[in-house]
Design a protein around this motif. Sequence first.
Motif, PDB file in Angstrom:
ATOM      1  N   SER A  82       0.592  -1.295  -0.124  1.00 48.34           N
ATOM      2  CA  SER A  82       0.194  -0.008   0.025  1.00 48.34           C
ATOM      3  C   SER A  82       0.863   1.178  -0.167  1.00 48.34           C
ATOM      4  N   ALA A  83       1.909   1.237   0.754  1.00 52.24           N
ATOM      5  CA  ALA A  83       2.973   2.519   0.805  1.00 52.24           C
ATOM      6  C   ALA A  83       3.442   2.697  -0.484  1.00 52.24           C
ATOM      7  N   TYR A  84       3.706   1.463  -1.253  1.00 48.67           N
ATOM      8  CA  TYR A  84       4.307   1.911  -2.771  1.00 48.67           C
ATOM      9  C   TYR A  84       3.375   2.400  -3.464  1.00 48.67           C
ATOM     10  N   LEU A  85       2.284   1.809  -3.642  1.00 45.69           N
ATOM     11  CA  LEU A  85       0.962   2.395  -4.351  1.00 45.69           C
ATOM     12  C   LEU A  85       0.796   3.969  -4.207  1.00 45.69           C
TER      13      LEU A  85
ATOM     14  N   MET B  21       3.385   5.913  -5.768  1.00 45.44           N
ATOM     15  CA  MET B  21       2.936   5.794  -7.010  1.00 45.44           C
ATOM     16  C   MET B  21       1.870   6.808  -7.352  1.00 45.44           C
ATOM     17  N   LYS B  22       0.805   7.044  -6.438  1.00 41.78           N
ATOM     18  CA  LYS B  22      -0.179   7.659  -6.690  1.00 41.78           C
ATOM     19  C   LYS B  22       0.051   9.113  -6.505  1.00 41.78           C
TER      20      LYS B  22
ATOM     21  N   ASP C 256      -4.050  11.112 -11.051  1.00 44.34           N
ATOM     22  CA  ASP C 256      -5.251  10.440 -11.353  1.00 44.34           C
ATOM     23  C   ASP C 256      -5.019   9.514 -12.513  1.00 44.34           C
ATOM     24  N   ASP C 257      -3.942   9.622 -13.035  1.00 48.88           N
ATOM     25  CA  ASP C 257      -3.511   8.467 -13.856  1.00 48.88           C
ATOM     26  C   ASP C 257      -3.505   7.018 -13.169  1.00 48.88           C
ATOM     27  N   LEU C 258      -3.316   6.863 -11.958  1.00 50.07           N
ATOM     28  CA  LEU C 258      -3.317   5.474 -11.531  1.00 50.07           C
ATOM     29  C   LEU C 258      -4.445   5.349 -10.353  1.00 50.07           C
ATOM     30  N   LEU C 259      -5.308   4.215 -10.512  1.00 47.21           N
ATOM     31  CA  LEU C 259      -6.252   3.753 -10.105  1.00 47.21           C
ATOM     32  C   LEU C 259      -5.873   2.311  -9.466  1.00 47.21           C
ATOM     33  N   TYR C 260      -6.126   2.052  -8.187  1.00 47.29           N
ATOM     34  CA  TYR C 260      -5.800   0.866  -7.461  1.00 47.29           C
ATOM     35  C   TYR C 260      -6.988   0.566  -6.444  1.00 47.29           C
ATOM     36  N   ASP C 261      -6.984  -0.771  -6.099  1.00 41.29           N
ATOM     37  CA  ASP C 261      -7.726  -1.276  -4.940  1.00 41.29           C
ATOM     38  C   ASP C 261      -7.253  -2.480  -4.478  1.00 41.29           C
ATOM     39  N   ILE C 262      -7.271  -2.689  -3.373  1.00 37.80           N
ATOM     40  CA  ILE C 262      -6.752  -3.696  -2.485  1.00 37.80           C
ATOM     41  C   ILE C 262      -7.837  -4.245  -1.638  1.00 37.80           C
ATOM     42  N   ALA C 263      -8.243  -5.641  -1.866  1.00 33.50           N
ATOM     43  CA  ALA C 263      -9.300  -6.336  -1.361  1.00 33.50           C
ATOM     44  C   ALA C 263      -8.806  -7.613  -0.702  1.00 33.50           C
TER      45      ALA C 263
ATOM     46  N   GLU D 258       4.695  -3.873  -8.533  1.00 39.62           N
ATOM     47  CA  GLU D 258       5.659  -3.262  -9.305  1.00 39.62           C
ATOM     48  C   GLU D 258       5.844  -3.625 -10.947  1.00 39.62           C
ATOM     49  N   ASN D 259       5.734  -4.921 -11.078  1.00 31.03           N
ATOM     50  CA  ASN D 259       5.597  -5.318 -12.333  1.00 31.03           C
ATOM     51  C   ASN D 259       4.610  -5.017 -13.212  1.00 31.03           C
ATOM     52  N   CYS D 260       3.359  -4.616 -12.653  1.00 31.86           N
ATOM     53  CA  CYS D 260       2.094  -3.943 -13.249  1.00 31.86           C
ATOM     54  C   CYS D 260       2.500  -2.761 -13.657  1.00 31.86           C
ATOM     55  N   MET D 261       2.906  -1.952 -12.582  1.00 34.54           N
ATOM     56  CA  MET D 261       3.287  -0.540 -13.050  1.00 34.54           C
ATOM     57  C   MET D 261       4.208  -0.300 -14.314  1.00 34.54           C
TER      58      MET D 261
END
Length: 622
Positions: free
Chosen positions: A463-466, A469-470, A475-482, A502-505
Amino acid sequence: MIWKLTGSIRYQLYMTYALIIVLVTAIYVGAFFLYESKQITLRSLMSINELSLSLSNKLDLEIQKIDDVTLSVAYSNLIKDRLLQLSGSRDKKEPASYSADQIADIKELSEIMVAAIGPTQSVRELTIYDFEGNRISTGALLKYTKEDVNSKSWYEEVIQGEGGIVIGMPEPDEELAQSFVFFKDKYFISLYRTYFGGFGEAQGIIKAQQDAETIFSSLIDLELRNESRKRFYVMDSKGNQLYPYEGEDKTAGYYFEQRASQERHPIYINNPLSGEKELVSYHLSEETGWLLAVVISKKELFEPLRQFTLTAAAITLAILVFTLLFSYYAAQKITRPIARLHSSIKKIDLTGTLQPKRQTDSGINEIEALNLAFQNMQAKLQSSVDKLLYSQSQEITAKIAALSSQMNPHFLFNTITTVSIMAEEGMSEEILHLCQKLSTMLRYISSEESNVVSLGAEIDYTSAYLECMKIRYQDDLLYDIAITDELMGIPIPKLIIQPLVENCMKHAIHVEGPWKIFVKGYVYEDEWLITVTDNGPGMPEDKRRLLVGKINELEETGRFPGLSIDGMGLLNIYFRLKFTYGERMVFAIEERNSGFSITIGGPLSKLTEQLEGGMENGKQHV
């Protein structure tokens, strides 16, 4: 299975022993059988020859007894004087009557003849014929009568013999049969001899008669107790059959003819009735001129040989069975300790505790030495493997620690660049927040604590990494952790989720935003699963083939992938999952029409203590 059996040491030893035993036994038994069969054959031939000689001698003895009686009469002067007196005082006018003196002479002569016969009854009846027509008989029948000897069938032959003996054929005596019922079916053999006066002139003929049964008693006795079914034939010099003297067996002439046509004796001939092969042994008596033939079936003759063959075969078979069993036991005695040694070698576990040295109790020095050498080799191999595994464990632990502590330098460079830009724009609050997250991340990856963390701690780091990145991409980055709450406390390897994000980014920024990243965690049966999904262009085909090739190489060789600056990639995650969970790891990549999805996971049964001990016992998974 058959190939394994025939290729075994036990089979080879057994077959070698068996072949040697069978060969030696066959040679010995064969040689012994040939020698013994020859000896039995010679003994059988000698036996039948000796039998024919013995029987012929017994016949000669019976005839000699009769002849002795005739000789004693022929050379008795007392008998001759009485015969002369009887002949000289005979009344010519009354030939059928005797005077008182003549009767006294006849009585005295009869007593002398009885004395000549003797108590052994060498002859059944003794008769004297003189040429004056007198006949005096004594023995079974006492008779004094007038009888013309010239009318007898044997007269000419006896006269021509000039004092020699003439033996008649076996025939019934009608005179005796009429006088005594006992002699009704009896056969008699008569011996004739001419007797001479003091000046060498022939005066009459002596006839001595004996039962054929008595003369041939030795042959009859043998036939009655004959176990080998021998047959006996007696023929005179003219080929006339003397014995058997009654019955239907009149084949003596056939054997007489066969002897005349053969050069060697005994001889093999075919039975005239059955065609069966027979052996005939002949003996010609010099005393009587009789030819004795002893006939025996070849099968019966060689019955001892057949019995010997059966006995030898039974003994040989018993010896073979015994020796083959012994060879099997001998082969087992050698191969059983080898099998035990093989079993102990198969049970060698280089990861376990070294077993104490044990003997195979084979009783064979070479096998015991081999067993000791194997156990020494096991000890040395165990020590070498322990050292190697310990070294590999230390190497793996160091590599895992290095992997866990790596951070992408581009991420640090870009983050610092972002901070400087934000400083120029006076975004102090955002800078503070970014620095806090970056500090949290650096503290997490540089921590020297266990390489096993809770899934919740790993999610916090991700979450800290995301968030960093946010702040950078807005606004170019949207993420969700469930993530379900039941997963937050389970232990997992450190830095196993953030590298996926990180690989996805890294791949998502190559397309137009907004970029979407979803992290989902859940439990399926007894496994925990984390799925990371993006809407980027997916993994390029060349990189996908490279990843699959590296994974296959890792599976085949078990070698840890080399460290690099970009060491936090998918291959490192695959290795760490494989190292921790073995075959129960989950690593699945799913290509979509738009985006990329990867799922990782492992069994819930793995406890924290086991994971912490994984590095120490890593040798069990390599």
